[in-house]
Design a protein around this motif. Structure first.
Motif, short mmCIF file in Angstrom:
data_model
loop_
_atom_site.label_atom_id
_atom_site.label_comp_id
_atom_site.label_asym_id
_atom_site.label_seq_id
_atom_site.Cartn_x
_atom_site.Cartn_y
_atom_site.Cartn_z
N THR A 1 7.52 -1.63 6.14
CA THR A 1 6.57 -1.38 7.23
C THR A 1 7.15 -0.37 8.22
O THR A 1 6.45 0.53 8.69
CB THR A 1 6.21 -2.70 7.94
OG1 THR A 1 5.62 -3.58 6.98
CG2 THR A 1 5.23 -2.48 9.07
N GLN B 1 -0.59 -4.29 7.96
CA GLN B 1 -0.35 -5.59 7.33
C GLN B 1 -1.26 -6.64 7.98
O GLN B 1 -1.78 -7.51 7.33
CB GLN B 1 1.13 -5.95 7.56
CG GLN B 1 1.67 -7.03 6.70
CD GLN B 1 3.21 -7.00 6.67
OE1 GLN B 1 3.85 -6.15 7.28
NE2 GLN B 1 3.80 -7.93 5.95
N ASP C 1 -0.59 -1.43 3.80
CA ASP C 1 0.54 -2.35 3.92
C ASP C 1 0.10 -3.76 3.51
O ASP C 1 -0.63 -4.42 4.24
CB ASP C 1 1.05 -2.34 5.37
CG ASP C 1 2.44 -2.97 5.50
OD1 ASP C 1 2.92 -3.56 4.51
OD2 ASP C 1 3.04 -2.88 6.59
N GLU C 2 0.54 -4.19 2.35
CA GLU C 2 0.16 -5.48 1.77
C GLU C 2 -1.34 -5.75 1.86
O GLU C 2 -1.78 -6.71 2.46
CB GLU C 2 0.95 -6.62 2.44
CG GLU C 2 2.44 -6.48 2.15
CD GLU C 2 3.23 -7.70 2.59
OE1 GLU C 2 2.70 -8.82 2.49
OE2 GLU C 2 4.38 -7.53 3.01
N GLY D 1 6.76 -8.91 8.72
CA GLY D 1 5.65 -9.82 8.43
C GLY D 1 6.08 -11.06 7.66
O GLY D 1 5.76 -12.19 8.02
MG LIG Z 1 6.02 -5.41 6.29
#
Ligand SMILES: [Mg+2]
Ligand SMILES: Nc1ncnc2c1ncn2[C@@H]1O[C@H](COP(=O)(O)OP(=O)(O)OP(=O)(O)O)[C@@H](O)[C@H]1O
Length: 496
Positions: free
Chosen positions: A38, A80, A158-159, A397
């Motif tokens: 990230t 995220q 992001d994810e 995260g």
């Molecule tokens: Mg991350």
């Protein structure tokens, strides 16, 4: 990106990273929780400034001081954790991030654009709906449209799939493939190796802030990627021993509960849970799982029905009373309900227990005990942080997820209600968590596990209920022959 480095408080998050991507390419970015994924993308998006290194586009060196500039350079990012305004409509949220937003609100124009994009990329989004009425998948589509409307050639995700249902994941993949075909570039962060192998042309692995390796996906496999990421072989070695279940812990009788939109989301559900068992609820998300978990933990009022824990009636009691009766909860939307981002790790580690004898003296909190407790969680879950006084908002995260999990399960709860506990965790942490749930079961806890991951359900659960449209379609033992029909039941066919 060339020789990018970035430290926080003297601790490196990115060290000498080189990353390149070309038109029509989908690049996967892999790495353990806290590896620096990230951070690297926030640098590319202009949210952070690198301490060293250069960024160039088409061979020309550029400086990206903030997201407005990165958008100008054709870079878009879906974070995220979504950053939408809940009380605004789809159109309003898109207008907020629209680089060309003039003085007057261009409502008709944006509606038209949303409709065009929906048609072009074949997805559905009602422009007038408020964000809080939307599923995670729909919210994500807003973010994607926002980026594309702003002319993003490169989209960073992001994810993106950790909050999506399997169907929504399929739709996202199809959107990404169309973007690729149109020459866009995508950087895709995920912990799910299957997805990376499926979607990406190339994959790069970060480990503790450094590049651990990279490869075309066609020249590698899941095992090698996992090894590159963790530095050892990851074999999901999970063994569920036979344990005879103990006495009754939870009894749920004919409960009904309303969802956020005022319709019944839990419809006449009854079941019992016993000591030493893991009971899974399988289903496509959005079928009443969240509401059921909230009803049991006291966050959502019951419309009718009764819930007892250890023989004691807890129907419509407060979440605190229910917690004090031994019920822990790992909520689905952990970032919204699980933590206070501006507080330290140790404050967050006792969020619901600050009133208990364990952590408070006569008048004051016992900080020594609180800090010891926090350090124990950090060690057990391998949370990467430089200090227990660190604000939680500074954690990665996945490390935030680990802290919440640690807090809820470190105490051997009588009943643990866990919604998607492995969301956002890397492979190593997932393996640890699954083994830990089995350990809790052995020690006498009961676990009510909500998961869409059938592999996880089969590995862990003694019994599985299949939920569809707020009702249980069936409750199956782990050796039931009908377990193979679970997919059909998740789509709404009742057990014959
Ligand atoms: Mg991350
Ligand atoms: N604003 C910040 N202040 C202090 N430390 C930070 C900040 N942002 C990130 N870090 C630290 O940098 C490291 C890398 O974090 P990052 O969020 O990039 O990890 P990640 O690879 O995205 O992990 P995850 O899979 O858990 O999302 C972590 O140790 C994190 O605590």
């Amino acid at each position: 990106m060339k020789a990018i480095s970035k430290s926080f408080h003297g601790i490196p998050a990115n060290q000498d990273i080189h990353l390149s991507i070309e038109s029509g390419e989908i690049l996967g970015l892999l790495g353990e929780n806290g590896a620096g994924k990230t951070t690297l993308m926030n640098i590319l998006y202009g949210l952070y400034q690198p301490d060293a290194g250069q960024i160039s586009i088409n061979g020309k060196g550029i400086r990206i001081s903030n997201p407005v500039e990165s958008i100008h350079h054709g870079i878009g990012m879906v974070h995220q954790h979504f950053m939408l305004v809940q009380n605004h409509s789809v159109i309003e949220n898109i207008a907020l991030g629209y680089k060309k937003t003039p003085f007057f609100f261009p409502k008709t124009k944006i509606r038209k654009k949303v409709e065009d994009f929906s048609k072009n990329f074949d997805f559905h989004l009602d422009p007038e709906k408020k964000v809080w009425q939307l599923s995670a998948g729909e919210q994500q589509r807003i973010e994607i449209i926002k980026a594309l409307l702003n002319g993003a050639d490169l989209l960073i995700l992001d994810e993106p799939t950790s909050v999506l249902t399997p169907l929504e994941i399929k739709e996202l993949i199809s959107i990404l493939r169309q973007m690729k075909a149109k020459g866009h570039m995508v950087i895709f962060i995920s912990h799910k190796l299957d997805e990376i192998m499926d979607i990406c042309d190339r994959v790069m692995v970060l480990q503790k802030g450094k590049i651990a390796g990279s490869s075309d996906t066609k020249d590698t496999d899941k095992q090698s990627l996992a090894r590159m990421m963790v530095g050892r072989d990851v074999v999901f070695n999970i063994h569920r021993e036979k344990i005879t279940r103990g006495e009754k812990i939870l009894s749920v009788k004919n409960i009904n509960a309303l969802g956020d939109k005022g319709l019944f989301a839990v419809k006449n559900i009854s079941f019992e849970l016993f000591k030493n068992e893991i009971f899974g609820v399988a289903g496509v998300s959005g079928n009443g799982q969240r509401e059921l978990a909230e009803a049991i933990t006291g966050i959502r009022p019951l419309f009718s029905g009764q819930i007892k824990i250890n023989g004691k009636d807890i129907t419509n009691k407060s979440p605190r009373t229910i917690y004090d009766n031994g019920v822990s909860h790992v909520p689905e939307e952990r970032m919204r309900f699980g933590i206070v981002p501006g507080l330290s790790l140790y404050d967050n580690a006792i969020l619901k227990q600050h009133h208990t004898k364990k952590f408070s003296g006569r008048c004051f909190l016992n900080y020594k005990k609180i800090k010891d407790h926090t350090s124990a969680i950090i060690n057990a879950f391998k949370i990467s942080t430089h200090s227990i006084s660190n604000q939680v908002r500074n954690l990665s995260g996945g490390n935030i997820q680990k802290l919440i999990l640690g807090r809820e399960i470190s105490e051997t709860p009588r009943l643990l209600v866990a919604s998607h506990p492995t969301y956002g965790l890397d492979v190593g942490a997932t393996e640890f968590l699954r083994n830990h749930l089995l350990e809790l079961r052995k020690q006498g806890s009961t676990v009510l596990l909500f998961s869409e991951d059938l592999e996880e359900i089969f590995e862990l659960c003694d019994r599985v209920a299949v939920i569809f449209d707020g009702q249980f379609m069936a409750v199956l033992d782990s050796d039931d022959e009908q377990l193979c029909d679970i997919g059909l039941m998740m789509a709404g066919s009742k057990r014959v």
